[in-house]
Design an enzyme around this catalytic site. Structure first.
Site, mmCIF file in Angstrom:
data_model
loop_
_atom_site.group_PDB
_atom_site.id
_atom_site.type_symbol
_atom_site.label_atom_id
_atom_site.label_comp_id
_atom_site.label_asym_id
_atom_site.label_seq_id
_atom_site.Cartn_x
_atom_site.Cartn_y
_atom_site.Cartn_z
ATOM 1 N N ASP A 37 0.848 -1.191 0.000
ATOM 2 C CA ASP A 37 0.000 0.000 0.000
ATOM 3 C C ASP A 37 0.884 1.241 0.000
ATOM 4 O OD1 ASP A 37 -2.438 1.755 0.692
ATOM 5 O OD2 ASP A 37 -3.272 -0.264 0.724
ATOM 6 N N HIS A 72 -4.232 4.588 4.958
ATOM 7 C CA HIS A 72 -4.912 3.681 4.037
ATOM 8 C C HIS A 72 -4.429 2.244 4.211
ATOM 9 C CE1 HIS A 72 -5.954 1.876 0.072
ATOM 10 N NE2 HIS A 72 -7.028 2.641 0.208
ATOM 11 N N SER A 105 -10.979 -0.156 -2.612
ATOM 12 C CA SER A 105 -9.914 -0.434 -1.649
ATOM 13 C C SER A 105 -10.398 -1.333 -0.531
ATOM 14 C CB SER A 105 -9.393 0.870 -1.030
ATOM 15 O OG SER A 105 -8.431 1.465 -1.847
#
Length: 731
Positions: A136, A163, A351
């Site tokens: 990521d 994230h 995601s």
């Protein structure tokens, strides 16, 4: 019938037979399992490719650095909604490729929850011992309370990313905060920065990594239109990694650009639907690209409603392959936050849909290892997911959600039914050879047959041609089914008519093909062939069938259970034999609560180490799969005893179902009477709580118990209708 798996055993299946072992397994990617995976890896080619990737990365980093200086750009920026954007690669034409996370502005949708302890299937799956890789924008906050010691920093990066923490939590959070529990909530995760993703993945895959999650991709508003749907160098690189590490599968998010209109020249033409928006590794042949979906799931795990999420990027890719591959839930997922060790945050987008699918696939690998003692190759795992996905909208695949919505429950059930009503085979097709198989369909069911293969990397990459339809497929395998002169073809889509329904025909672009025959009946011949010459002279493929009669095993209750012999140590029982059936024989002393089990493929069993004077009970059932199990047969009872001649004998006391009786008075003083309609042949036995018979006689009329000591006893009454027992107290 109780459909839960037997508490007395865990299934261990092979392609031909399965065994049920009364042990507790520890599941996971052990060093031994990794060694098996490494033995299937083309380590020489992969090692050479890693060296090449490292040199290219070094050169690109230098060029990127110069570009940042000349353009006065920042290497990485964070937008208002928290999205991370960084310049991470350069295209073959020199286009700067900005990577971005896909959290626009899973468990339930993918049905992973049905695999948990107390879930609908009650399989006890949680990912324990399994490992997933996460790449990521940065590494996850490994100290978060939801991770314990199960999340490790894989590359030493000090860039803690919000994230990356969200994605990792969606995968493996333990559930201290119940709503934030990850899909594979007991699994391990290794978290990485995306800067060297190809290099690190290639190294990890060579060392046994099964799955990795990539919830990021190329930012869609910073590339020329020809990039959309194109098979480019980065797509080729990932395909090469997966081909040379056949157990490794990459799962990637499709992206959130459906409404962006960033592609001014889509292959289908400008439409409100936003087709032709996939970029970079999401166009790879061998990976699994995940779309986002809005879904409604019923209490039994059934899909009641589904539509593609308004943000989810749609296919096709330029050569017409079916992309995205399937869909998962990306709507308002609560997960771990990187603010501090006890913080949480909701997010949505592909995601979040991708790790929901990745976690489900990890559980299916865990379950396959539990059942069969090994892991599936990536082609098998991907094929299983596509084969069992819930079809939505019109029949067949589409360019919005691929083959449908991920259904881990259906996938697990297909694994359970393997070699009974389904088949899974990992095969190899040599150049100029044909693979054929004749099967019988389950009458009235839909016959599903699919092939999946990890294809060698494409030889031609797009270097600037808009909507180039050149097929990226290298080894073009074909599946056909024939019956009585009729040939059935697989599904296919047309990229220049992207909104049209799928049709059956010759699929020349996809490394996964599926045929469906509703209301199938009779025998069918399945043929796997190929076009042209196979690169490297062969192609491994996985064949998955469901709705077939794969075994002669019968789940009818075994008949004819009876005694046939006795010796000084025990007795022998047998029953009528049926083909390809595993039997579980259970026996116990009359006064015991727990049954002892023996498993056998034969229709005869010796029961040893019996105690003299004890009454025993015996019953039998048939097992075809972990879920296809018959009820137990009627119980027979026998007394194991020695006569004056010292020759050991047995006496069968009863066969069949019991009948109702009562006795009076109870407690008893001198006599008891059986209240039941009995024949003149009815007999009784008085049994102590330790299982010894101390008195016998005819059951009609009063039974003298005056000689018994005070205490609890069991009265066993046998008649032509069967046997019944009841307790009484002698005062």
């Amino acid at each position: 019938m109780d459909c839960k798996k037997p508490t007395w055993a865990t299934g261990l299946f092979s392609s031909a037979i399965f065994f049920l072992l009364n042990v507790i397994f520890t599941y996971g990617q052990t060093e031994g399992q990794k060694a098996i995976i490494r033995s299937s890896t083309n380590s020489v080619t992969l090692s050479e490719f890693i060296v090449q990737l490292k040199q290219e990365h070094k050169n690109k980093q230098s060029n990127i650095k110069n570009l940042l200086v000349s353009k006065n750009w920042k290497y990485a920026t964070k937008e208002k909604d928290g999205t991370v954007v960084s310049l991470n690669d350069l295209g073959t034409d020199g286009t700067p490729l900005f990577y971005t996370t896909f959290n626009d502005p899973s468990e339930q949708t993918s049905r992973a929850h049905t695999l948990y302890t107390n879930g609908l299937l009650d399989l006890g799956l949680d990912g324990d011992g399994m490992t997933v890789g996460v790449w990521d924008a940065g590494v996850a906050l490994t100290t978060h309370q939801e991770f314990g010691d199960r999340v490790k920093n894989g590359d030493g990066s000090d860039e803690i990313d919000a994230h990356g923490t969200l994605v990792t939590g969606n995968l493996v959070s333990t559930g201290i905060k119940a709503q934030a529990q990850g899909v594979a909530y007991a699994a391990n995760a290794i978290t990485h920065n995306w800067t060297r993703d190809k290099i690190e993945v290639a190294e990890a895959a060579a060392n046994g990594l099964l799955l990795s999650n990539h919830s990021y991709g190329i930012k869609s508003d910073r590339v020329p239109d020809w990039y959309f749907g194109a098979y480019i160098r980065v797509s080729q690189d990932w395909d090469k990694i997966m081909y040379n590490a056949p157990y490794y599968l990459m799962v990637t998010a499709a992206g959130n650009s459906q409404q962006s209109m960033d592609n001014e020249s889509p292959i289908y033409g400008k439409t409100p639907d936003g087709f032709d928006l996939l970029l970079g590794f999401s166009t790879s042949k061998n990976g699994l690209t995940v779309a986002g979906a809005y879904t409604e799931i019923g209490k039994k795990g059934e899909l009641k409603k589904a539509e593609v999420a308004a943000y989810s990027s749609l296919g096709p890719v330029d050569d017409g392959r079916i992309k995205p591959d399937l869909a998962g839930d990306g709507s308002s997922i609560l997960s771990t936050s990187s603010d501090h060790d006890k913080s949480y945050q909701s997010s949505f987008g592909t995601s979040m849909a991708a790790p929901g699918v990745t976690g489900s696939l990890l559980l299916l690998q865990q379950y396959h290892d539990e059942l069969y003692g090994n892991f599936m190759k990536a082609a098998t795992l991907k094929g299983l997911a596509l084969h069992t996905a819930d079809d939505v909208a019109e029949k067949g695949p589409d360019y919005k959600m691929g083959w449908g919505v991920m259904n881990a429950k259906s996938a697990a059930e297909l694994l359970q039914e393997r070699d009974y009503s389904s088949l899974i085979a990992e095969e190899q097709l040599a150049d100029q050879e044909t693979f054929t198989l004749t099967i019988d369909a389950l009458p009235g069911e839909t016959l599903y047959a699919s092939i999946s293969w990890t294809d060698p990397e494409g030889t031609a990459i797009n270097r600037g041609e808009l909507n180039d339809g050149t097929a990226a497929l290298t080894n073009d395998l074909d599946i056909r089914i024939t019956q009585n002169g009729t040939t059935y073809f697989p599904w296919k889509l047309n990229p220049v008519r992207a909104s049209d329904a799928a049709i059956q025909g010759d699929n020349r672009v996809d490394p996964y093909e599926r045929i469906e025959i509703p209301n199938a009946e009779g025998s069918y011949e399945i043929t796997i062939s190929h076009k042209g010459a196979l690169t490297n002279g062969y192609q491994d493929f996985s064949l998955i069938l469901s709705g077939v009669k794969a075994s002669n095993c019968s789940v009818e209750i075994p008949k004819g259970l009876d005694m046939v012999a006795a010796d000084t140590n025990g007795v022998k029982v047998n029953w009528d034999s049926t083909d390809e059936t595993l039997y579980e024989l259970q026996y116990k002393a009359f006064n015991e609560a727990e049954w002892t089990s023996q498993l056998t493929w034969n229709n005869e069993v010796s029961i040893a180490d019996l105690s003299l004077g004890q009454i025993y009970e015996v019953r039998i059932r048939a097992i075809c799969t972990e879920q296809a199990v018959s009820e137990f047969s009627d119980t027979i009872q026998f007394e194991f005893k020695a006569e004056e001649s010292t020759v050991l004998e047995y006496e069968v006391l009863a066969h069949g179902e019991t009948f109702e009786i009562s006795i009076y008075p109870n407690p008893a003083v001198d006599r008891i009477t059986v209240d039941a309609k009995l024949s003149e042949d009815a007999v009784y036995s008085v049994v102590t709580t330790s299982g010894n018979i101390i008195k016998k006689g005819n059951a009609r009329g009063p039974i003298d118990v005056s000689c018994l000591s005070s205490g609890l006893y069991v009265l066993v009454v046998q008649d032509h209708a069967g046997i019944k027992s009841t307790k009484f107290y002698k005062s």
